[in-house]
Design a protein around this motif. Structure first.
Motif, PDB file in Angstrom:
ATOM      1  N   UNK A 269       3.165  41.085  69.641  1.00 60.28           N
ATOM      2  CA  UNK A 269       3.890  40.864  68.391  1.00 60.28           C
ATOM      3  C   UNK A 269       3.064  41.183  67.167  1.00 60.28           C
ATOM      4  N   UNK A 270       1.807  40.762  67.147  1.00 63.00           N
ATOM      5  CA  UNK A 270       0.953  41.028  65.994  1.00 63.00           C
ATOM      6  C   UNK A 270       0.670  42.514  65.832  1.00 63.00           C
ATOM      7  N   UNK A 271       0.499  43.223  66.943  1.00 69.34           N
ATOM      8  CA  UNK A 271       0.221  44.656  66.860  1.00 69.34           C
ATOM      9  C   UNK A 271       1.433  45.422  66.316  1.00 69.34           C
ATOM     10  N   UNK A 272       2.624  45.049  66.746  1.00 73.02           N
ATOM     11  CA  UNK A 272       3.829  45.769  66.342  1.00 73.02           C
ATOM     12  C   UNK A 272       4.295  45.423  64.931  1.00 73.02           C
ATOM     13  N   UNK A 273       3.999  44.243  64.441  1.00 67.13           N
ATOM     14  CA  UNK A 273       4.496  43.776  63.149  1.00 67.13           C
ATOM     15  C   UNK A 273       4.316  44.842  62.054  1.00 67.13           C
ATOM     16  N   UNK A 274       5.356  45.102  61.222  1.00 70.80           N
ATOM     17  CA  UNK A 274       6.666  44.460  61.170  1.00 70.80           C
ATOM     18  C   UNK A 274       7.732  45.158  62.023  1.00 70.80           C
ATOM     19  N   UNK A 275       7.313  46.098  62.881  1.00 76.43           N
ATOM     20  CA  UNK A 275       8.273  46.811  63.727  1.00 76.43           C
ATOM     21  C   UNK A 275       8.696  45.926  64.892  1.00 76.43           C
ATOM     22  N   UNK A 276       9.982  45.974  65.208  1.00 78.37           N
ATOM     23  CA  UNK A 276      10.494  45.240  66.362  1.00 78.37           C
ATOM     24  C   UNK A 276      11.146  46.176  67.377  1.00 78.37           C
ATOM     25  N   UNK A 277      11.521  47.388  66.963  1.00 76.70           N
ATOM     26  CA  UNK A 277      12.092  48.359  67.890  1.00 76.70           C
ATOM     27  C   UNK A 277      11.783  49.761  67.373  1.00 76.70           C
ATOM     28  N   UNK A 278      10.565  50.254  67.609  1.00 72.10           N
ATOM     29  CA  UNK A 278      10.154  51.566  67.084  1.00 72.10           C
ATOM     30  C   UNK A 278      10.904  52.710  67.767  1.00 72.10           C
ATOM     31  N   UNK A 279      11.114  53.764  67.014  1.00 73.87           N
ATOM     32  CA  UNK A 279      11.760  54.970  67.543  1.00 73.87           C
ATOM     33  C   UNK A 279      10.725  56.075  67.711  1.00 73.87           C
ATOM     34  N   UNK A 280      10.847  56.826  68.802  1.00 72.36           N
ATOM     35  CA  UNK A 280       9.960  57.963  69.022  1.00 72.36           C
ATOM     36  C   UNK A 280      10.602  59.275  68.569  1.00 72.36           C
ATOM     37  N   UNK A 281      11.902  59.262  68.267  1.00 76.76           N
ATOM     38  CA  UNK A 281      12.610  60.487  67.859  1.00 76.76           C
ATOM     39  C   UNK A 281      12.666  60.650  66.351  1.00 76.76           C
ATOM     40  N   UNK A 282      13.006  59.582  65.663  1.00 75.14           N
ATOM     41  CA  UNK A 282      13.131  59.606  64.207  1.00 75.14           C
ATOM     42  C   UNK A 282      12.414  58.363  63.678  1.00 75.14           C
ATOM     43  N   UNK A 283      11.223  58.544  63.131  1.00 74.09           N
ATOM     44  CA  UNK A 283      10.405  57.402  62.760  1.00 74.09           C
ATOM     45  C   UNK A 283      11.104  56.490  61.767  1.00 74.09           C
ATOM     46  N   UNK A 284      11.906  57.071  60.862  1.00 76.33           N
ATOM     47  CA  UNK A 284      12.603  56.253  59.862  1.00 76.33           C
ATOM     48  C   UNK A 284      13.665  55.355  60.493  1.00 76.33           C
TER      49      UNK A 284
END
Length: 379
Positions: free
Chosen positions: A307-322
């Motif tokens: 959780x700390x490493x990903x913060x503030x991302x909770x569901x990252x995308x590999x196709x479209x970063x935005x």
């Protein structure tokens, strides 16, 4: 009531607490059943292992249901993207979990070795498969999930089930499976005696060792080969946001940015490793309580590390970063989060309270004599 930004962070923390609660309680259920066919050599020993969790397994799943409900209510976009894009993986977890109630209820209905052995392996699948797949899911978050959002916020998933089985994700699955198996083994050490206790001790020691190697290996792999995401545009985190309005770059080497910016977060991976070592030590010196404490700390440390490493991302995308979803822009409205927070303040302590009450009322070691004295009143 709290402002919108504070509520967003509080719900990120609360969902993390619910996931930890699920891993700590239902985790030893799954871990115990993943070990049961191996540590239980006789029918009575396997029944003892099953009945150590019999009073609690269905109540423990309340944490899982509550976490899913909180995800739906507080992070609706994450729920929608995850449950639609990862549909087959979710179904596999669900079908594996189906083995648990059916296996518990039907396993001892017939005094037939083939019948009972088949249900024992079904219970093994019901424990091991979800434990493995939950770790695979977390591993894919670090890699990025192949989805993107269009201008109407509709998600399109362009991956496949087998695409989720990246070697790093599988290693994360090994971390999860070995961690929960060590937790389940420590639980069996606490609740059983004789040969079942001795074999559970060996299994706990082995699983804790595998966890330590896999957890450290995943960290090295992450740092050496995987680049994470970072937000580079300024956001009004106290406002309702469009997920596509932010700017995201893949420049966070090893997902380490938060550990540099917030040194206290480094406690999480240290806690994970220390917990694994404590579980290993407890099993080595035959101290079941110490082993269970260690496996519990390992669970807390591992989930917090992710959780700390990903913060503030909770569901990252590999196709479209935005399109990557964060706790700032994938949440419900301010009013919804406020109402949900009040509900959580009432029901989470209530769940915790009756869970602790059940454990204190139904504590004690089980053995063959207990099974033989209750041939029809137990699983």
């Amino acid at each position: 009531m709290f402002d919108y930004e504070t509520l967003k962070v509080m719900w990120w923390v609360l969902i993390g607490v619910l996931l930890i609660g699920f891993a700590l309680t239902d985790g030893f259920d799954m871990g115990a059943m993943a070990l049961m066919p191996f540590v239980g050599r006789t029918d009575n020993e396997r029944r003892v292992a099953i009945n150590t969790i019999a009073p609690h397994w269905d109540g423990n799943q309340v944490w899982f249901i509550t976490a899913g409900g909180a995800l739906f209510a507080a992070w609706p976009m994450v729920y929608a993207v995850a449950f639609s894009g990862l549909y087959w993986a979710m179904l596999l977890v669900l079908f594996a979990l189906f083995c648990r109630p059916v296996g518990f209820d039907y396993r001892s209905k017939l005094e037939n070795k083939t019948w009972r052995t088949a249900w024992d392996w079904a219970l093994f699948v019901g424990g091991a498969a979800p434990a493995l797949l939950f770790g695979v899911a977390f591993g894919n978050l670090f890699l990025g999930v192949p989805f993107h959002l269009d201008e109407f916020m509709r998600s399109s998933y362009e991956g496949s089930f087998f695409g989720l089985l990246h070697p790093f994700a599988l290693l994360a699955g090994v971390v999860s499976l070995s961690m929960l198996s060590a937790h389940g083994g420590a639980w069996l050490m606490l609740r059983t005696d004789a040969q079942l206790h001795a074999r559970s001790r060996i299994a706990t020691r082995l699983c804790a060792l595998i966890y330590l190697i896999a957890f450290a290996g995943a960290g090295v792999w992450l740092v050496s080969s995987i680049t994470g995401l970072s937000l580079v545009s300024s956001l009004d985190t106290n406002a309702a946001l469009n997920p596509l309005s932010k700017q995201v770059l893949a420049d966070n080497h090893g997902w380490l940015a938060n550990y540099s910016a917030y040194p206290l977060t480094r406690i999480a991976p240290i806690l994970g490793l220390a917990g694994g070592l404590l579980a290993l030590l407890g099993a080595q010196i035959n101290r079941a309580g110490l082993a269970f404490l260690g496996s519990s700390l390992a669970i807390v440390g591992t989930i917090c590390t992710a959780g700390f490493a990903l913060f503030p991302f909770v569901f990252p995308s590999s196709l479209d970063l935005a399109s990557s979803l964060t706790l700032w822009d994938a949440v419900s409205s301010h009013k919804t989060l406020g109402i949900l927070f009040v509900v959580a303040c009432v029901f989470v302590p209530l769940i915790l309270g009756y869970t602790l009450w059940c454990y204190t009322r139904m504590w004690g070691r089980l053995g063959d004599k207990h099974i033989e004295a209750n041939p029809h009143g137990l699983y």
